[in-house]
Design a protein around this motif. Structure first.
Motif, PDB file in Angstrom:
ATOM      1  N   PRO A 234       0.823  -1.207   0.000  1.00 23.24           N
ATOM      2  CA  PRO A 234       0.000   0.000   0.000  1.00 23.24           C
ATOM      3  C   PRO A 234       0.862   1.264   0.000  1.00 23.24           C
ATOM      4  N   PRO A 235       0.313   2.383  -0.445  1.00 27.66           N
ATOM      5  CA  PRO A 235       1.078   3.636  -0.486  1.00 27.66           C
ATOM      6  C   PRO A 235       1.704   3.947   0.876  1.00 27.66           C
ATOM      7  N   GLY A 236       2.965   4.327   0.851  1.00 27.57           N
ATOM      8  CA  GLY A 236       3.655   4.646   2.093  1.00 27.57           C
ATOM      9  C   GLY A 236       4.181   3.443   2.839  1.00 27.57           C
ATOM     10  N   ASN A 237       3.899   2.230   2.349  1.00 29.99           N
ATOM     11  CA  ASN A 237       4.373   0.989   2.990  1.00 29.99           C
ATOM     12  C   ASN A 237       4.087   1.017   4.497  1.00 29.99           C
ATOM     13  N   PRO A 238       2.814   1.081   4.913  1.00 35.22           N
ATOM     14  CA  PRO A 238       2.476   1.266   6.333  1.00 35.22           C
ATOM     15  C   PRO A 238       2.989   0.165   7.260  1.00 35.22           C
TER      16      PRO A 238
END
Length: 376
Positions: A234-238
């Motif tokens: 996911p965006p930002g690699n949470p």
């Protein structure tokens, strides 16, 4: 529309494409509106004089308006996959290695985004894997077709750019993972197979797999470029994923690709290198069949990660964890290199427009695009 059992016409489609009503056409052709209606519905077979008037009014040849159904040519073709017995099936056609190959347009194979127009209709099975196909398109167009199997979006971009310079050339793209594409080439179903497989024992890309799969056949490997492969997240690699072992440590769920795909082989190799048992990875047996499906699984939240490429991550606005850089090659049997459609297609690899399309994808090094990297 059929008339007299076997006489067909496409009067209505040509008329409506020109924006004419039945009355408009009747006035120009000097006939009644009822005549136009009767011809279009198949209730009336026009005389020679009326046929000539209609053709002149529409600016076409009489044979473009009327034809006998039995005049449509037929060819014998080899099916690339089984089809239901006794059922008519839409197919795409291409001439490969001196024989006609029929690609059934069934299920997902019938679509890209829009439905794919058919080249013919398979009439009946002859033996185990041959069919009689009634052609629905010009023979010249079918002869001038190059068939590629592969899994990278680069192929479709390359095909579209090529068709701009060579309007008579048609590129038929069959989606397939690397090993499936190579097997399809070996069976004589395609002209070109695209692949991105790494052999850790030799440190070579693609060549060992080609030698094994095409034993006894001569082939050339031409590179498209080197692409970045890794984990889509996911965006930002949470979750902060950096390695494949993190997937297990952090309890991440993945989607996997089918056996024979380069993405799956990469994941399995990385798991082995980091001594992570396959069964400890959640979702390892959850199979999807394309780079796009991997991305959609992450976008929708079905999975926390999946192996694909940097260009796919960019296209879907996802995060990307680099695992490997792989060379993507085109494998072509030498006997196909002399065919004009194949030559036309390959000649465009050095064109600036093709290269610019690949550059803007991101995650591709195309500095050696078009180079022959091996001869088998």
């Amino acid at each position: 529309m059929k008339q007299d059992g076997s006489l067909c016409n496409n009067l209505k489609s040509i008329r409506t494409r020109l924006g004419m009503s039945q009355q408009d056409l009747a006035n120009i052709a000097g006939v009644t509106r009822q005549t136009i209606s009767g011809v279009e519905s198949g209730q009336y077979a026009p005389s020679v004089a009326v046929s000539l008037r209609l053709a002149k009014a529409l600016g076409c040849q009489v044979e473009n308006l009327f034809w006998f159904e039995e005049d449509l040519p037929e060819v014998e073709a080899v099916l690339t996959k089984p089809v239901p017995t006794g059922r008519q099936v839409r197919v795409s056609l291409a001439r490969v290695g001196g024989q006609w190959i029929a690609y059934p347009l069934v299920g997902n194979d019938a679509f890209r985004i829009e439905m794919i127009p058919a080249d013919g209709e398979a009439q009946g099975q002859i033996g185990t894997n041959k069919v009689q196909v009634r052609l629905l398109d010009d023979m010249d167009k079918l002869h001038n077709t190059v068939v590629i199997a592969g899994c990278t979006p680069v192929i479709s971009l390359w095909a579209k750019a090529t068709e701009r310079w060579h309007p008579q050339l048609r590129v038929h793209y069959n989606f397939a993972n690397s090993m499936a594409a190579l097997r399809s080439l070996d069976r004589g179903e395609v002209h070109i197979a695209g692949m991105h497989l790494y052999d850790p024992q030799t440190g070579e890309y693609n060549i060992p797999f080609v030698r094994e799969a095409l034993a006894g056949k001569s082939a050339v490997l031409i590179t498209i470029g080197v692409w970045e492969e890794g984990l889509l997240v996911p965006p930002g690699n949470p979750m902060g994923i950096k390695t494949v072992s993190d997937l297990v440590d952090l309890g991440a769920t993945i989607v996997n690709r089918e056996p024979g795909s380069g993405s799956r082989m990469l994941l399995e190799r990385k798991l082995q290198e980091e001594q992570v048992p396959f069964h400890t990875l959640k979702g390892f047996e959850h199979i999807v069949h394309s780079h796009k499906d991997v991305a959609l699984s992450v976008v929708s939240g079905i999975a926390d990660a999946g192996v694909s490429t940097a260009s796919i991550a960019t296209a879907f606005g996802l995060g990307f964890v680099l695992l490997h850089r792989a060379r993507y090659d085109l494998v072509i049997l030498k006997e196909y290199l002399e065919e004009a459609p194949v030559q036309q297609l390959l000649s465009t690899l050095g064109h600036r427009l093709v290269q610019s399309q690949l550059e803007v994808l991101g995650g591709y090094d195309i500095s050696k695009i078009g180079e022959v990297v091996a001869t088998i």
